[in-house]
Design an enzyme around this catalytic site. Structure first.
Site, mmCIF file in Angstrom:
data_model
loop_
_atom_site.group_PDB
_atom_site.id
_atom_site.type_symbol
_atom_site.label_atom_id
_atom_site.label_comp_id
_atom_site.label_asym_id
_atom_site.label_seq_id
_atom_site.Cartn_x
_atom_site.Cartn_y
_atom_site.Cartn_z
ATOM 1 N N GLY A 10 0.822 -1.217 0.000
ATOM 2 C CA GLY A 10 0.000 0.000 0.000
ATOM 3 C C GLY A 10 0.850 1.259 0.000
ATOM 4 C CD GLU A 35 9.451 -0.855 11.127
ATOM 5 O OE1 GLU A 35 8.779 -0.103 11.857
ATOM 6 O OE2 GLU A 35 8.982 -1.478 10.174
ATOM 7 C CG ASP A 64 8.517 4.071 10.998
ATOM 8 O OD1 ASP A 64 8.317 2.870 10.723
ATOM 9 O OD2 ASP A 64 8.311 4.546 12.134
ATOM 10 C CG HIS A 167 0.049 10.112 6.815
ATOM 11 N ND1 HIS A 167 -1.236 9.950 6.377
ATOM 12 C CD2 HIS A 167 0.550 8.857 6.947
ATOM 13 C CE1 HIS A 167 -1.510 8.664 6.277
ATOM 14 N NE2 HIS A 167 -0.434 7.979 6.614
HETATM 15 P P1 IMP Z 1 4.903 1.480 9.725
HETATM 16 O O1 IMP Z 1 5.693 1.232 10.980
HETATM 17 O O2 IMP Z 1 5.262 2.763 9.061
HETATM 18 O O3 IMP Z 1 4.922 0.344 8.762
HETATM 19 O O4 IMP Z 1 3.388 1.657 10.098
HETATM 20 C C1 IMP Z 1 2.874 1.517 11.389
HETATM 21 C C2 IMP Z 1 1.468 1.012 11.343
HETATM 22 O O5 IMP Z 1 0.627 2.061 10.925
HETATM 23 C C3 IMP Z 1 1.260 -0.161 10.405
HETATM 24 O O6 IMP Z 1 0.522 -1.144 11.065
HETATM 25 C C4 IMP Z 1 0.487 0.386 9.252
HETATM 26 O O7 IMP Z 1 -0.499 -0.518 8.850
HETATM 27 C C5 IMP Z 1 -0.138 1.651 9.833
HETATM 28 N N1 IMP Z 1 -0.096 2.679 8.798
HETATM 29 C C6 IMP Z 1 0.998 3.275 8.279
HETATM 30 N N2 IMP Z 1 0.637 4.144 7.321
HETATM 31 C C7 IMP Z 1 -0.708 4.101 7.263
HETATM 32 C C8 IMP Z 1 -1.657 4.750 6.440
HETATM 33 O O8 IMP Z 1 -1.357 5.544 5.541
HETATM 34 N N3 IMP Z 1 -2.930 4.433 6.669
HETATM 35 C C9 IMP Z 1 -3.329 3.544 7.625
HETATM 36 N N4 IMP Z 1 -2.491 2.895 8.395
HETATM 37 C C10 IMP Z 1 -1.180 3.164 8.216
#
Ligand code: IMP
Length: 182
Positions: A10, A35, A64, A167
């Protein structure tokens, strides 16, 4: 060719569509990276970039992101991926039961590594946690987040609609400005 290192399809779909519209082609490198648990997204991104720099050839970037809910003191924030894996969107909705203000924001930090240096760019999106999950597009917490000034959740939007206000869209526009300005 710049590579976006991400296991999240995504994220790649959103960023590649936005950059492509600005004439910037990217490739996906689908591999995990460490991470760390830290208080700031910046620290998570810097650590990830440093560890990948030793292993990935050429220019690359990582993203992130986190969902920060005001009434919960910013939770899940930097713990968003843990919260998603454990309680998920339904768990966040349960935490919001009886909470007066649904105000929240998403934040993204993109770390670009190339030409011998690392640069961070950021994007944020203010909004609110929906009362119930709506929509089937997007990923993660998209069905429960309504950006400010909109009636739809991110999951009810097309990729272009989400990119216009999100964002990640804001961070990717900042990334495009860096790439085009040099
Ligand atoms: P990450 O550590 O950046 O991969 O994301 C942290 C969490 O936030 C993950 O479980 C993603 O599914 C969620 N997340 C990150 N970006 C988005 C977004 O644009 N929409 C919805 N959920 C997000």
């Amino acid at each position: 060719m710049i590579r976006f290192v991400t296991t999240n399809e995504g994220k790649f779909r959103e960023v590649s569509a936005l950059l492509r519209a600005r004439g910037i082609q990217i490739e996906r490198l689908d591999r995990p990276y460490p991470e760390i648990q830290a208080d700031r997204l910046d620290d998570v991104v810097e650590y990830a970039v440093d560890s990948l720099a030793a292993e990935v050839d050429g220019e690359f970037f990582v993203d992130d992101s986190g969902l920060f809910i005001e009434a919960l003191g910013g939770f899940p924030g930097v713990y968003s991926s843990f919260a998603y894996r454990t309680i998920g969107a339904p768990g966040v909705l349960r935490l919001m039961e009886g909470v007066e203000s649904p105000a929240a924001r998403f934040e993204t930090v993109i770390g670009l590594h190339g030409q011998g240096k690392t640069q961070l760019v950021r994007g944020a999106c203010r909004g609110a946690i929906a009362r119930e999950a709506r929509g089937s597009g997007g990923f993660g917490f998209d069905p429960i987040f309504v950006p400010e000034g909109h009636g739809k959740t991110f999951a009810e939007m097309t990729t272009d609609e989400k990119n216009a206000v999100s964002h990640r869209g804001n961070a990717a526009r900042a990334l495009a400005a860096v790439l085009q300005g040099r």
